[in-house]
Design an enzyme around this catalytic site. Structure first.
Site, PDB file in Angstrom:
ATOM      1  N   CYS A 133     -26.710 -53.631 -33.840  1.00  0.00           N
ATOM      2  CA  CYS A 133     -28.213 -53.058 -34.164  1.00  0.00           C
ATOM      3  C   CYS A 133     -27.954 -51.572 -34.803  1.00  0.00           C
ATOM      4  CB  CYS A 133     -28.833 -52.575 -32.719  1.00  0.00           C
ATOM      5  SG  CYS A 133     -30.635 -51.973 -32.851  1.00  0.00           S
ATOM      6  N   CYS A 136     -30.287 -48.811 -33.866  1.00  0.00           N
ATOM      7  CA  CYS A 136     -30.053 -48.276 -32.453  1.00  0.00           C
ATOM      8  C   CYS A 136     -28.725 -47.262 -32.604  1.00  0.00           C
ATOM      9  CB  CYS A 136     -29.527 -49.267 -31.439  1.00  0.00           C
ATOM     10  SG  CYS A 136     -30.817 -50.890 -31.420  1.00  0.00           S
ATOM     11  N   ASP A 137     -27.805 -47.798 -33.328  1.00  0.00           N
ATOM     12  CA  ASP A 137     -26.559 -47.300 -33.342  1.00  0.00           C
ATOM     13  C   ASP A 137     -26.057 -46.540 -34.596  1.00  0.00           C
ATOM     14  OD1 ASP A 137     -26.167 -47.984 -30.719  1.00  0.00           O
ATOM     15  OD2 ASP A 137     -25.386 -49.807 -31.484  1.00  0.00           O
TER      16      ASP A 137
END
Ligand code: NAP
Length: 307
Positions: A133, A136-137
């Site tokens: 992701c 997200c990261d």
């Protein structure tokens, strides 16, 4: 007893919610405890959802879907379905939170889950340099060197997005042409921070407790090389989430839930399926939403018939 329970909260699930709620069926939509909103919660800019000419963020779109479903009375439960019995006239749905529900119809909109490469250490290094992701990261890889694996739209999107943070992004694909749509390919190929590595797959993940690099294997001549990396983003597609129902409803050879023709009717009466869990081909937010509408209408007709 519920008229309708919808399992899943992506575009298909929420659209089924909007339609069944507007039909006065008081649907319960079980949305998952941590992944409510589905795959679009992990995406960035959505440019191709009709009605939003300047695009919007995936989570923003899903918030709007949810608000619209709730506006008409869809009850959204943030819990995970852990077991179902769909074989009888009364469908039983149990959640991880310890609740058991009964319903006359169930709409399965469980979507698809990220595919893994299936390499040793992949799970151990997940969250420690290995990610599925970018949204997200990505932030953790400021001025770092990373690689994205895959040749589809997701890989193009992730690679482009990650150039906001990383100083260098290798885009590693196992063939010499991408599967992605032309516009997404062109964007990745034009990005000066992206270097495409063709005909290459990941043979091994390196690092103890944290990813330090990978061993790549050339798919044409079999030669291997070490590539030092801070991060690896895997974007090699996804598999339909069928584990809840695979022993109850009929599946296709590719393990999608089998539906009758253009309908959402599964092999069990009163059980309907929609979205990515039935779709090996198109898998777009808009096609999933359309399919959620089909499932809602099918459930409504079924309930009218059994009455
Ligand atoms: P996808 O289209 O199935 O592409 C998966 C890619 O990963 C393919 O290029 C495939 O290689 C490669 N791959 C699969 N298994 C692999 C493995 N074990 N090792 C290395 N490479 C592997 O999946 P996706 O990109 O996630 O897209 C899924 C759906 O969502 C598609 O319908 C896509 O159009 C849609 N989507 C749309 C957008 C957008 O329009 N903005 C954004 C993201 C996703 P091969 O090419 O050799 O098969």
């Amino acid at each position: 007893m519920r008229e309708v329970i919808i399992i899943g909260s992506g575009p298909a699930g929420y659209t089924a919610g909007i339609y069944t709620a507007r039909a006065g069926l008081n649907p319960l939509l079980i949305a998952s405890s941590v992944e409510a909103g589905g795959e679009l919660m992990k995406t960035t800019e959505v440019e191709n959802y009709p009605g939003f000419p300047t695009g919007l963020q995936g989570p923003e779109l899903m918030d709007a879907f949810r608000a619209q479903a709730e506006r008409f009375g869809t009850e959204v439960l943030l819990d995970d379905v852990i077991e179902v019995d769909l074989t009888g006239a009364i469908k039983i749905v149990k959640t991880g939170g310890g609740q058991t529900f009964e319903a006359k119809t169930v709409i399965l909109a469980t979507g698809a889950a990220y595919r893994e490469l299936g390499l040793p250490k992949e799970k151990e290094l997940s969250g420690h340099g290995v990610s599925w992701c970018a949204t997200c990261d990505g932030f953790f890889f400021r001025e770092k060197t990373i690689a994205v694996i895959g040749g589809g739209d997701s890989a193009m999107e992730e690679a482009n997005f990650l150039t906001r943070f990383a100083s260098k992004v290798y885009l590693i694909h196992r063939r010499d042409t991408f599967k992605a749509s032309k516009i997404m390919q062109e964007r990745a190929l034009a990005n000066p921070k992206i270097e495409v590595v063709w005909n290459t797959e990941v043979a091994e993940l390196l690092g103890e407790g944290k990813l330090s690099g990978i061993i790549t294997r050339n798919t044409v001549d079999g030669s291997t090389k070490q590539l030092d990396l801070d991060g690896l983003f895997i974007a090699v597609g996804n598999d339909p989430r069928v584990w809840l129902v695979e022993n109850q409803v009929e599946l296709t050879a590719e393990k999608f839930i089998k539906v009758e023709g253009r309908s959402s009717k599964t092999s069990l009466p009163g059980v309907f399926a929609c979205g990515d869990v039935i779709d090996p081909t198109y898998r777009q937010a808009i096609t999933a939403a359309g399919s959620g509408c089909v499932a809602a209408l099918d459930a409504e007709h079924y309930l009218a018939d059994v009455k």
